[in-house]
Design an enzyme around this catalytic site. Sequence first.
Site, PDB file in Angstrom:
ATOM      1  CD  GLU A   1      -6.705 -24.551 -43.289  1.00 18.01           C
ATOM      2  OE1 GLU A   1      -6.575 -24.063 -44.421  1.00 18.01           O
ATOM      3  OE2 GLU A   1      -6.566 -23.881 -42.249  1.00 18.01           O
TER       4      GLU A   1
ATOM      5  CD  GLU B   1      -3.049 -24.457 -39.625  1.00 18.73           C
ATOM      6  OE1 GLU B   1      -3.283 -23.356 -40.156  1.00 18.73           O
ATOM      7  OE2 GLU B   1      -2.802 -25.494 -40.268  1.00 18.73           O
TER       8      GLU B   1
END
Length: 540
Positions: A221, A344
């Site tokens: 991220e 994810e």
Amino acid sequence: MIRYFISVFLTLYVYYLALVIRLKSKIMKYLTSLLLFICLLASQGIAQTTITLHADEGEYTISRHIYGHFSEHLGHCIYGGFYVGEDNKMIPNQRGIRTDVVNALKELEIPNLRWPGGCFADTYHWKDGIGPKSDRPKIVNTWWGGVTEDNSFGTHEFLDLCEQLGTEPFISGNVGSGTVQELSDWVQYINFNGESPMAELRKTNGREEPWKVKYWGVGNEAWGCGGNMRVEHYVDVYRKYATFMNARWGDERIFRIASGPSDDNYHWTEVLMRDIPHQLMQGIGMHHYSVINWNKKSSATEFSEEEYAVTMQKAYDMERIIRGHSAVMDQYDADRRVALVVDEWGGWYDVEPGTNPGFLFQQNTMRDAMIAGMTLNIFNNHADRVRMANLAQTVNVLQAVVLTDGEKMLLTPTYYVMDMYKAHHDATLIPAKIHTVDYTLEGKSIPAVSVSASKKENGTLTISLVNVDSRSAQPVSIDLRGMHAQGVQGQILQAAKLQAHNTFDQPEGVHPASYNGAKLDGDQITLTMPPFSVIVLSVR
Ligand code: AHR
């Protein structure tokens, strides 16, 4: 939809008959009404969902890595979940790793395990987690609960866990707060077979042979907890890290996964594809969670039917998001060499009352089983581009497959879906055409039934079906082409309530059962799916 057309047609037909014979007598009127009623009832039994499968066609393999998992230093995923310490006499373990959890996950044949994060990865300095445990520094987990960790679970312990599980490790490197040298050293420490400073250090710490880890994430991220970078900056950072990670530290080439977009941020994907040479990047990681609203989630167990429907709509968004990223990637990589890695995904709710908000511990209900079944169908059907995925997270965090409480362990409805779907691992995707009705609630609609199908080398066809409709059963008819089916058997996961879940006192409340409600007649399979159910058929 088909059901309603048939109903309307039959109704008009009966009225037409009534007009033609110009009903005069009362008895005829009653008879006509009765006929009308019977027609409407009959139309309910006609399949609303029709599926066509060409069992002799199939171009792509469903990578088993789509069924991967994710384990972060977060709450009780690692400490208490996977790892209880080698001195623990209460919970059976092998070198500190819980035997019950390992056995449960071995049953699932989990293909890969991502570690150590998540957001934690970009704060993790791997050299803190090697060598004698008494010498390892304590650290503060600044992302998750601010707890102090003693680093007793580090590189050797994680790779031991993967060996016990028979699964491939997927290591996320620290780009946010680490250095190029640090990540390059980690690859050298784990993978190098010759003489080098890091290989010697590994041997000093008791491991002679390299582990040969293939899957490496280059940060996590990067647009958020991994450094709040703009993608225009991250691509240069990536190029530098990826270059030095690969420099001769193994016989085999590693598979580097760039920190990719959140949800439908197609710009992020476009810049990665455009500005990173593809020989440096084998995959792009994308994250998408099924969350109602980041500021107002829902209870994991005490949710309304409306909240259920909205969660399912968010989960179904995965289809649109994957299509969007695939279209961008196709422009730069028509041969589909770069994989889309959904590293994810899963449902995200409020933590269980009384638990640490930073630990993300949530229960797991039939709603999660629906998310899992539908999402895995989406991944299977996009096997040409989606070649890896990681459910967040394996134990005690978010949409977990296993929950633990001290010595106790339970398997969640999501676990059972993963188990029912494992026949898809590395099988050939059989393209499926589906016509189904809509499941509409809160003014939004998603398809009620989803399907994916695959064929194993031994000829067995696996068909996984999910009916997300919370109210209506769905008659399904499957037209099987290119195969002379001899028999069909199946498994079903269903429950009386959407909120049904397993507890430590009643760990077997939600559990799959064998299913013999599918009827094979020539090349047609018919069945009726109960509301919110998952059925996996095995056709020989
Ligand atoms: O899975 C929990 C967190 O969600 C991860 O650490 C992070 O990558 C994501 O935002």
